[in-house]
Design a protein around this motif. Structure first.
Motif, PDB file in Angstrom:
ATOM      1  N   ILE A  44      13.146  12.204  41.813  1.00 56.07           N
ATOM      2  CA  ILE A  44      13.191  13.484  41.088  1.00 56.07           C
ATOM      3  C   ILE A  44      11.957  14.313  41.419  1.00 56.07           C
ATOM      4  N   PHE A  45      10.784  13.666  41.401  1.00 53.31           N
ATOM      5  CA  PHE A  45       9.551  14.389  41.730  1.00 53.31           C
ATOM      6  C   PHE A  45       9.590  14.917  43.164  1.00 53.31           C
ATOM      7  N   GLY A  46      10.111  14.112  44.084  1.00 51.41           N
ATOM      8  CA  GLY A  46      10.221  14.550  45.477  1.00 51.41           C
ATOM      9  C   GLY A  46      11.134  15.767  45.608  1.00 51.41           C
ATOM     10  N   TYR A  47      12.241  15.736  44.868  1.00 47.40           N
ATOM     11  CA  TYR A  47      13.158  16.882  44.883  1.00 47.40           C
ATOM     12  C   TYR A  47      12.464  18.128  44.345  1.00 47.40           C
ATOM     13  N   MET A  48      11.762  17.987  43.228  1.00 46.23           N
ATOM     14  CA  MET A  48      11.068  19.140  42.643  1.00 46.23           C
ATOM     15  C   MET A  48       9.979  19.655  43.571  1.00 46.23           C
ATOM     16  N   GLY A  49       9.291  18.752  44.265  1.00 46.97           N
ATOM     17  CA  GLY A  49       8.282  19.174  45.228  1.00 46.97           C
ATOM     18  C   GLY A  49       8.896  19.990  46.350  1.00 46.97           C
ATOM     19  N   GLY A  50      10.033  19.557  46.855  1.00 45.36           N
ATOM     20  CA  GLY A  50      10.722  20.310  47.903  1.00 45.36           C
ATOM     21  C   GLY A  50      11.197  21.660  47.402  1.00 45.36           C
ATOM     22  N   HIS A  51      11.684  21.682  46.166  1.00 42.28           N
ATOM     23  CA  HIS A  51      12.163  22.936  45.578  1.00 42.28           C
ATOM     24  C   HIS A  51      11.031  23.954  45.449  1.00 42.28           C
ATOM     25  N   THR A  52       9.891  23.510  44.934  1.00 46.21           N
ATOM     26  CA  THR A  52       8.776  24.447  44.760  1.00 46.21           C
ATOM     27  C   THR A  52       8.209  24.900  46.099  1.00 46.21           C
ATOM     28  N   GLN A  53       8.236  24.024  47.089  1.00 45.13           N
ATOM     29  CA  GLN A  53       7.766  24.433  48.415  1.00 45.13           C
ATOM     30  C   GLN A  53       8.692  25.503  48.997  1.00 45.13           C
ATOM     31  N   ASN A  54       9.985  25.324  48.837  1.00 47.91           N
ATOM     32  CA  ASN A  54      10.932  26.338  49.313  1.00 47.91           C
ATOM     33  C   ASN A  54      10.745  27.659  48.578  1.00 47.91           C
ATOM     34  N   ALA A  55      10.524  27.595  47.268  1.00 45.32           N
ATOM     35  CA  ALA A  55      10.294  28.814  46.491  1.00 45.32           C
ATOM     36  C   ALA A  55       9.034  29.524  46.975  1.00 45.32           C
ATOM     37  N   ALA A  56       7.983  28.746  47.249  1.00 40.63           N
ATOM     38  CA  ALA A  56       6.737  29.344  47.746  1.00 40.63           C
ATOM     39  C   ALA A  56       6.966  30.052  49.079  1.00 40.63           C
ATOM     40  N   LEU A  57       7.751  29.430  49.947  1.00 38.57           N
ATOM     41  CA  LEU A  57       8.040  30.054  51.244  1.00 38.57           C
ATOM     42  C   LEU A  57       8.870  31.319  51.086  1.00 38.57           C
ATOM     43  N   LEU A  58       9.819  31.295  50.170  1.00 31.22           N
ATOM     44  CA  LEU A  58      10.618  32.500  49.934  1.00 31.22           C
ATOM     45  C   LEU A  58       9.762  33.641  49.391  1.00 31.22           C
TER      46      LEU A  58
END
Length: 191
Positions: A44-58
């Motif tokens: 779950i933490f790994g998924y959230m980390g990927g999600h926030t990284q994608n949001a930062a890039l967007l």
């Protein structure tokens, strides 16, 4: 095994029966359950980390788009300034009706430049907002990544504890787990 009620157990069969009847080794069971929970939370933490990284890039991408649009507006502003300068020069070089026409053009360019400047400033403000959002998301991403790493360390320590049968390693497992969950909560709370 014989069909006449006589049966021979190997040592491994005896251990399996014993574990099935008596619930198995509590140390091994505890580590197995802990590892399963840590793996789930880590995923779950790994998924959230990927999600926030994608949001930062967007957000960073949107900031770049806004900066480009602002740059285009500033180029347009500069073009109007050049035309205004030429009209002002024409006022000096002409007289009469032509001079009056160039005077009107200078005033028109001044008004147009005000609108262009306001739009460019607005676009620059949007770009700054998106940059701030990107930085915040990256900060949260770092929290999720650290939490995931701590849980991976706890899982590795679990494996070592299981292989070495050292009960004191469970303290390290629980400590790394608690720290990982605490950092994960900080990521969730955007701290």
């Amino acid at each position: 095994m014989s069909g006449h009620g006589f049966h021979v157990h190997g040592p491994h069969d005896h251990e399996i029966e014993h574990a099935a009847q008596h619930g198995g080794d509590s140390f091994t069971s505890r580590i197995a359950v802990t590892t399963a929970i840590l793996s789930t939370v880590g995923a779950i933490f790994g998924y959230m980390g990927g999600h926030t990284q994608n949001a930062a890039l967007l957000y960073k991408n949107e900031a770049a788009i806004q900066k480009t649009a602002a740059s285009n507006q500033w180029n347009y502003y500069q073009a109007k300034s050049n035309k205004q300068n030429l009209a002002e020069l024409s006022i000096t070089l002409t007289s009469g009706e032509a001079q009056a026409r160039y005077t009107k053009e200078v005033e028109r360019y001044k008004e147009e430049k005000k609108e262009i400047k306001a739009e460019a400033d607005k676009l620059e403000a949007h770009a700054k907002d998106f940059d701030k959002k990107s930085e915040m998301e990256m900060h949260v991403h770092e929290r999720w990544a650290l939490a995931t790493t701590l849980l991976q360390i706890a899982i590795a320590l679990s494996a070592i504890a299981l292989l070495t049968r050292k009960r004191w390693l469970l303290g390290a497992v629980y400590g790394a787990s608690a720290l990982g969950v605490a950092v994960g909560v900080m990521g969730y709370l955007h701290l």
